[in-house]
Write a protein that holds these residues in place. Structure first.
Motif, PDB file in Angstrom:
ATOM      1  N   VAL B 120      27.143  40.535  48.731  1.00 16.69           N
ATOM      2  CA  VAL B 120      28.434  40.470  48.047  1.00 16.69           C
ATOM      3  C   VAL B 120      28.281  39.433  46.944  1.00 16.69           C
ATOM      4  O   VAL B 120      27.645  38.401  47.152  1.00 16.69           O
ATOM      5  CB  VAL B 120      29.564  40.062  49.025  1.00 16.69           C
ATOM      6  N   VAL B 121      28.815  39.725  45.770  1.00 20.49           N
ATOM      7  CA  VAL B 121      28.660  38.790  44.653  1.00 20.49           C
ATOM      8  C   VAL B 121      29.993  38.089  44.384  1.00 20.49           C
ATOM      9  O   VAL B 121      31.046  38.730  44.348  1.00 20.49           O
ATOM     10  CB  VAL B 121      28.181  39.539  43.390  1.00 20.49           C
ATOM     11  N   LEU B 122      29.901  36.770  44.258  1.00 18.38           N
ATOM     12  CA  LEU B 122      31.095  35.979  44.004  1.00 18.38           C
ATOM     13  C   LEU B 122      30.962  35.239  42.678  1.00 18.38           C
ATOM     14  O   LEU B 122      29.992  34.519  42.457  1.00 18.38           O
ATOM     15  CB  LEU B 122      31.327  34.948  45.121  1.00 18.38           C
ATOM     16  N   GLY B 123      31.922  35.422  41.808  1.00 18.39           N
ATOM     17  CA  GLY B 123      32.001  34.627  40.586  1.00 18.39           C
ATOM     18  C   GLY B 123      33.054  33.556  40.820  1.00 18.39           C
ATOM     19  O   GLY B 123      34.242  33.843  40.822  1.00 18.39           O
ATOM     20  N   ASN B 124      32.612  32.339  41.025  1.00 16.46           N
ATOM     21  CA  ASN B 124      33.542  31.272  41.401  1.00 16.46           C
ATOM     22  C   ASN B 124      34.042  30.511  40.173  1.00 16.46           C
ATOM     23  O   ASN B 124      33.514  30.683  39.075  1.00 16.46           O
ATOM     24  CB  ASN B 124      32.845  30.322  42.391  1.00 16.46           C
ATOM     25  N   LYS B 125      34.988  29.671  40.393  1.00 19.65           N
ATOM     26  CA  LYS B 125      35.581  28.799  39.372  1.00 19.65           C
ATOM     27  C   LYS B 125      36.367  29.589  38.331  1.00 19.65           C
ATOM     28  O   LYS B 125      36.345  29.243  37.142  1.00 19.65           O
ATOM     29  CB  LYS B 125      34.517  27.937  38.678  1.00 19.65           C
ATOM     30  N   VAL B 126      37.076  30.625  38.715  1.00 17.97           N
ATOM     31  CA  VAL B 126      37.869  31.366  37.728  1.00 17.97           C
ATOM     32  C   VAL B 126      39.055  30.551  37.234  1.00 17.97           C
ATOM     33  O   VAL B 126      39.704  30.931  36.260  1.00 17.97           O
ATOM     34  CB  VAL B 126      38.378  32.723  38.273  1.00 17.97           C
ATOM     35  N   ASP B 127      39.305  29.446  37.893  1.00 16.86           N
ATOM     36  CA  ASP B 127      40.395  28.591  37.415  1.00 16.86           C
ATOM     37  C   ASP B 127      40.023  27.862  36.129  1.00 16.86           C
ATOM     38  O   ASP B 127      40.871  27.390  35.387  1.00 16.86           O
ATOM     39  CB  ASP B 127      40.757  27.574  38.505  1.00 16.86           C
ATOM     40  N   VAL B 128      38.727  27.789  35.844  1.00 12.91           N
ATOM     41  CA  VAL B 128      38.276  27.077  34.646  1.00 12.91           C
ATOM     42  C   VAL B 128      38.572  27.939  33.406  1.00 12.91           C
ATOM     43  O   VAL B 128      38.344  29.152  33.408  1.00 12.91           O
ATOM     44  CB  VAL B 128      36.765  26.785  34.730  1.00 12.91           C
ATOM     45  N   ALA B 129      39.036  27.278  32.358  1.00 12.69           N
ATOM     46  CA  ALA B 129      39.470  28.020  31.174  1.00 12.69           C
ATOM     47  C   ALA B 129      38.301  28.620  30.387  1.00 12.69           C
ATOM     48  O   ALA B 129      38.335  29.778  29.985  1.00 12.69           O
ATOM     49  CB  ALA B 129      40.316  27.114  30.288  1.00 12.69           C
ATOM     50  N   GLU B 130      37.245  27.829  30.190  1.00 15.39           N
ATOM     51  CA  GLU B 130      36.152  28.321  29.339  1.00 15.39           C
ATOM     52  C   GLU B 130      35.155  29.121  30.159  1.00 15.39           C
ATOM     53  O   GLU B 130      34.291  28.553  30.821  1.00 15.39           O
ATOM     54  CB  GLU B 130      35.417  27.164  28.648  1.00 15.39           C
ATOM     55  N   ARG B 131      35.241  30.399  30.067  1.00 15.16           N
ATOM     56  CA  ARG B 131      34.294  31.245  30.800  1.00 15.16           C
ATOM     57  C   ARG B 131      33.056  31.501  29.965  1.00 15.16           C
ATOM     58  O   ARG B 131      33.125  31.638  28.748  1.00 15.16           O
ATOM     59  CB  ARG B 131      34.943  32.583  31.132  1.00 15.16           C
ATOM     60  N   ALA B 138      29.545  40.779  34.840  1.00 17.61           N
ATOM     61  CA  ALA B 138      29.272  40.591  36.253  1.00 17.61           C
ATOM     62  C   ALA B 138      29.315  41.916  36.994  1.00 17.61           C
ATOM     63  O   ALA B 138      28.427  42.241  37.794  1.00 17.61           O
ATOM     64  CB  ALA B 138      30.279  39.620  36.847  1.00 17.61           C
ATOM     65  N   ARG B 139      30.336  42.685  36.700  1.00 20.86           N
ATOM     66  CA  ARG B 139      30.460  43.978  37.388  1.00 20.86           C
ATOM     67  C   ARG B 139      29.287  44.890  37.054  1.00 20.86           C
ATOM     68  O   ARG B 139      28.781  45.620  37.901  1.00 20.86           O
ATOM     69  CB  ARG B 139      31.771  44.659  36.975  1.00 20.86           C
ATOM     70  N   GLN B 143      26.732  46.589  39.647  1.00 19.55           N
ATOM     71  CA  GLN B 143      26.560  48.037  39.625  1.00 19.55           C
ATOM     72  C   GLN B 143      25.083  48.401  39.603  1.00 19.55           C
ATOM     73  O   GLN B 143      24.597  49.199  40.396  1.00 19.55           O
ATOM     74  CB  GLN B 143      27.257  48.589  38.369  1.00 19.55           C
ATOM     75  N   GLU B 144      24.365  47.735  38.689  1.00 17.87           N
ATOM     76  CA  GLU B 144      22.960  48.078  38.481  1.00 17.87           C
ATOM     77  C   GLU B 144      22.070  47.658  39.644  1.00 17.87           C
ATOM     78  O   GLU B 144      21.014  48.239  39.855  1.00 17.87           O
ATOM     79  CB  GLU B 144      22.447  47.401  37.204  1.00 17.87           C
ATOM     80  N   ASN B 145      22.499  46.647  40.359  1.00 19.18           N
ATOM     81  CA  ASN B 145      21.607  46.106  41.378  1.00 19.18           C
ATOM     82  C   ASN B 145      21.813  46.657  42.776  1.00 19.18           C
ATOM     83  O   ASN B 145      21.156  46.210  43.703  1.00 19.18           O
ATOM     84  CB  ASN B 145      21.709  44.592  41.397  1.00 19.18           C
ATOM     85  N   GLY B 146      22.715  47.555  42.917  1.00 22.98           N
ATOM     86  CA  GLY B 146      22.890  48.131  44.243  1.00 22.98           C
ATOM     87  C   GLY B 146      24.338  48.297  44.620  1.00 22.98           C
ATOM     88  O   GLY B 146      24.683  48.357  45.799  1.00 22.98           O
ATOM     89  N   ASP B 147      25.178  48.340  43.579  1.00 21.56           N
ATOM     90  CA  ASP B 147      26.593  48.601  43.796  1.00 21.56           C
ATOM     91  C   ASP B 147      27.223  47.594  44.761  1.00 21.56           C
ATOM     92  O   ASP B 147      27.865  47.965  45.738  1.00 21.56           O
ATOM     93  CB  ASP B 147      26.775  50.027  44.333  1.00 21.56           C
ATOM     94  N   TYR B 148      27.005  46.316  44.462  1.00 21.10           N
ATOM     95  CA  TYR B 148      27.567  45.286  45.322  1.00 21.10           C
ATOM     96  C   TYR B 148      29.031  45.049  44.987  1.00 21.10           C
ATOM     97  O   TYR B 148      29.412  45.113  43.822  1.00 21.10           O
ATOM     98  CB  TYR B 148      26.818  43.950  45.141  1.00 21.10           C
ATOM     99  N   PRO B 149      29.812  44.747  46.003  1.00 22.59           N
ATOM    100  CA  PRO B 149      31.197  44.363  45.707  1.00 22.59           C
ATOM    101  C   PRO B 149      31.215  43.028  44.963  1.00 22.59           C
ATOM    102  O   PRO B 149      30.384  42.148  45.221  1.00 22.59           O
ATOM    103  CB  PRO B 149      31.845  44.234  47.082  1.00 22.59           C
TER     104      PRO B 149
END
Lengths: 605, 202
Positions: B120-131, B138-139, B143-149
């Motif tokens: 499962v892939v997690l993109g953390n720190k979405v509270d931070v303004a500068e992405r 990320a999606r 997708q390419e690596n094995g359709d991970y959530p």
């Protein structure tokens, strides 16, 4: 008197506590005064005989000589004696165990008791004899639980093997302790794994005391899979009341967070100039009480081997000495203070400065002053070879003769004042009259791992603080336990070619390849030689290196302020008989020790 | 189904500082500490869950992201039931390193069939303004690596944290169901063979 047990690997053959206040009148039976007697199966008649006689002799001698009795020797048994008010302790060991070690052991036992039960008189007022007897038995078995005979000699803190444990894990442990101290109610702590120290913020002596409880809860958890007294957080957390001496407390309060064990750094320099001081350095602020002894024993102020507080490790004296002239420091402790009145302030200060003038009176039955020559031969003794004739098993006669040099010389006066390595700090905090301050010992166990914290009383009732500490450390403790468990298997065996023991006097740790397996028979000569050398080092402050040998064994010992090392090379042919000469293989030991021990992290260069 | 494992080991991997420890703490104790020290080696916490009527202990292993702790953490990869690959949306390098983490995990955990293992892939720190990493990037990678959530989380304000861990649990349980099924068919086949052999001989 009754025949004493033959010397064996057991450390202690007798131990008892006798309360003289229970036996005042002519008609009072002695047995009323016996608080605890080990071995417990000893017939009561014999218990009475020993208590009565040893207590009587000790009182008599100390009154005649106006100085306390520290050791008595009775045939093959050597007794360390401790007297406080009406209480009388005696701990008997085989004569093979160095006197210094016996005395330390007794002090350590009493210290442990007071740590968990508070002042002795008070605890006997509050609890039944039987309850406390169980405590003594428990402490006695704990202090004798060392893995091999060599642990009879050195009072040491067992640590995890730093050669197999990644230093990062030690750092991890230290950080857990630091994190716990973010809660102001947490005073200090240590992390233990299966009876060994991983990291500690306490002095070695305090850590040793805490470890008693650790091993207790460990056996309990093994037995019942549960934990002892628990609290809201569930089974793995327990707590127990403990008592700190003023000096211990002051050490804690005066040291910055996570100050590591180093009893010799001047921890209190920056502390508010109270009267109580632990520091034993030049920079001590003089205070009226301590002035005289300081002047009289200026050499004690240098950073030299004998500056150790070991001086008082088995003297009940210091507390008293403050009140008296410092010269008479080794006073018996019939102090005017019942359950810890005043006087703590002066006690510790003096304890390391106190003069070691002999009051002349010696209370040891025999061989007391045998090795008095140490002042004379001190300087000449830089390297001495003592011929230990007779092999280890037989030849008691000649061995006894040698013992005079090695062992019994360390009686009474000298042992008290001059044994050098600072390791024996356990009794630095002499307990008598010292008001003991109640604190709590909080323990959080994760399988074999224990986080032990000394906390204020308020901590246990402060659910928020407790939860904070619990939750902030839980994940790390889980992880640390997993790490340590995965490497715990490896135990160092004897490496065959040589045997060594290295004692770090500052941290009270022992590094050795003596395994203690199968009765330790092949290692016995080494242990015996080490014991002799240890006594001698303690006895002769200027002695730095020595070789001790007989026809079959040669053991080299060397020491510095901070460490003592003993080394024996196993090789086929030894040419060690007769008068020492250049052909003696013993003389190659120092260089061999230097090279071989490097890989154990012991630097003798 | 009855023999389903009651302890599930879920491991958090990713660069140092992406918030693995914080995610674990947020999920288990619902707390956030902005001043956590680097994790040294590994740590773990247990959480009791009830999933589909089953009591499950979720054991969340948090690892040290820094390279120097590699030798300490890798021995604990074995036996993981699910791997949470974590990066920080404000740090593109941590995102680029995801494939390295995946490789390291597969190697040290000794995964036989990596393509079937639940990541499962997690993109953390979405509270931070500068992405620095967009949702789309990320999606796409997932997708390419094995359709991970993929979940965008914030340990700081608790966004999506519980959802992400629950997804991990569901993935594991789904895998278990499949393997249970496979095992039972295998058993049947083994029994069938000798029987056919005997009929052959007679």
């Amino acid at each position: 008197m009754a025949e004493l047990m033959p010397p064996d690997t057991r450390r202690c053959t007798y131990f008892f506590l006798y309360d003289g206040s229970k036996v005042r009148g002519e008609g009072d039976p002695t047995r009323q005064g016996i608080c605890y007697f080990y071995p417990e199966e000893t017939p009561l008649d014999k218990q009475e005989l020993m208590c009565g006689q040893l207590a009587g002799v000790s009182r008599c001698v100390s009154e005649l000589s106006s100085s306390p009795v520290h050791t008595l020797r009775l045939r093959r048994c050597k007794f360390a004696i401790h007297m406080m008010e009406d209480f009388f302790w005696a701990l008997g060991c085989s004569t093979e165990v160095p006197t210094v070690s016996v005395c330390e052991l007794l002090d350590h036992l009493i210290n442990i008791f007071c740590f968990y039960n508070g002042p002795i008189r008070q605890s006997y007022q509050l609890n039944s004899k039987e309850t406390l007897a169980a405590q003594w038995a428990r402490y006695l078995s704990h202090v004798q639980s060392g893995p091999s005979e060599i642990y009879n000699i050195f009072r040491c803190l067992r640590t995890v093997d730093s050669t197999t444990v990644d230093p990062l894990l030690l750092l991890k442990a230290a950080l857990i302790l630091q994190a716990c101290q973010r809660c102001p109610l947490v005073l200090t702590g240590c992390i233990l794994f299966r009876g060994r120290v991983v990291s500690t913020q306490m002095s070695p002596q305090l850590t040793m005391k805490v470890m008693v409880q650790e091993s207790e809860t460990y056996t309990k958890s093994q037995r019942s899979n549960g934990a002892s007294t628990s609290c809201s957080l569930g089974a793995p957390v327990s707590s127990t009341a403990v008592f700190l001496t003023t000096s211990e407390l002051q050490y804690l309060q005066s040291t910055p967070v996570n100050k590591n064990v180093s009893p010799f750094s001047p921890p209190l320099l920056d502390a508010p100039p109270k009267k109580t001081r632990l520091s034993r350095t030049l920079s001590d602020t003089p205070s009226t009480e301590s002035e005289p002894p300081r002047l009289q024993t200026p050499q004690k102020l240098s950073f030299s081997p004998h500056m150790s507080e070991s001086d008082d490790s088995f003297s009940p004296a210091p507390s008293q000495s403050s009140a008296d002239s410092p010269n008479t420091s080794p006073q018996p402790t019939r102090s005017p203070l019942p359950n810890g009145g005043h006087a703590v302030e002066t006690e510790h200060k003096l304890s390391h400065h106190h003069g070691f003038k002999s009051n002349g009176g010696s209370s040891v039955f025999e061989e007391n002053q045998c090795l008095n020559g140490d002042d004379v031969n001190g300087d000449a003794a830089r390297r001495a070879v003592f011929d230990l004739q007779g092999d280890d098993s037989g030849n008691e006669q000649s061995r006894d003769a040698q013992m005079v040099v090695g062992d019994s010389g360390v009686c009474f006066r000298k042992a008290e004042s001059k044994h050098p390595p600072p390791p024996f700090t356990c009794a630095l905090d002499s307990l008598e009259e010292s008001p003991l301050i109640p604190k709590m010992l909080y323990m959080h166990r994760v399988n074999g791992l224990v986080l032990a914290l000394l906390v204020e009383h308020g901590f246990m009732s402060d659910a928020a603080s407790m939860e904070e500490v619990y939750h902030s450390s839980l994940a790390s403790l889980n992880g640390l336990e997993a790490h340590l468990r995965s490497i715990a298997a490896a135990t160092p065996g004897t490496s065959g070619q040589y045997t060594f023991a290295h004692y770090d006097c500052i941290q009270s740790t022992l590094t050795t390849n003596v395994s203690g397996r199968s009765g330790g028979a092949p290692e016995h000569p080494f242990v015996r030689a080490t014991s002799l050398l240890h006594s001698h080092f303690c006895d002769t402050e200027t002695l730095q290196e020595a070789i001790i040998r007989n026809a079959g064994v040669a053991v080299y010992g060397t020491r510095s302020v901070a460490q003592v090392t003993y080394f024996q090379q196993h090789s086929g042919s030894l040419r060690n008989s007769g008068i020492p000469n250049q052909q003696d293989s013993a003389f190659s030991l120092p260089s061999k020790a230097r090279h071989r021990l490097l890989k154990h992290g012991v630097n003798l260069l | 189904m009855a023999a389903k494992k009651s302890t599930l080991k879920v491991i958090l991997l990713g660069d140092g500082g992406v918030g693995k420890s914080s995610l674990m703490n947020r999920y288990v104790t619902n707390k956030f500490d902005a001043h956590l020290f680097h994790t040294i080696g590994v740590e773990f916490l247990n959480k009791e869950l009830t999933v589909d009527g089953y009591k499950v202990t979720l054991q969340i292993w948090d690892t040290a992201g820094q390279e120097r702790f590699r030798s300490l953490r890798t021995p604990f990869y074995r036996g993981s039931d699910c791997c949470l690959l974590t990066f920080s949306v404000d740090d593109s390098q941590s995102f680029l390193n995801l494939s390295n983490w995946k490789k390291e995990f597969i190697y040290y955990a000794d995964i036989k069939e990596p393509e079937k293992f639940p990541f499962v892939v997690l993109g953390n720190k979405v509270d931070v303004a500068e992405r620095q990493v967009s949702s789309e990037e990320a999606r796409e990678w997932c997708q390419e690596n094995g359709d991970y959530p993929y979940y965008e989380t914030s340990a700081k304000d608790a966004t999506n944290v519980a959802v992400a861990f629950e997804e991990a649990v569901h993935r594991v349980l789904a895998m278990d169901d499949k393997t249970d099924y496979l095992i039972s068919t295998d058993t049947v086949r083994l029994h069938r063979k000798p029987r056919s052999a005997t009929t052959c001989c007679s």
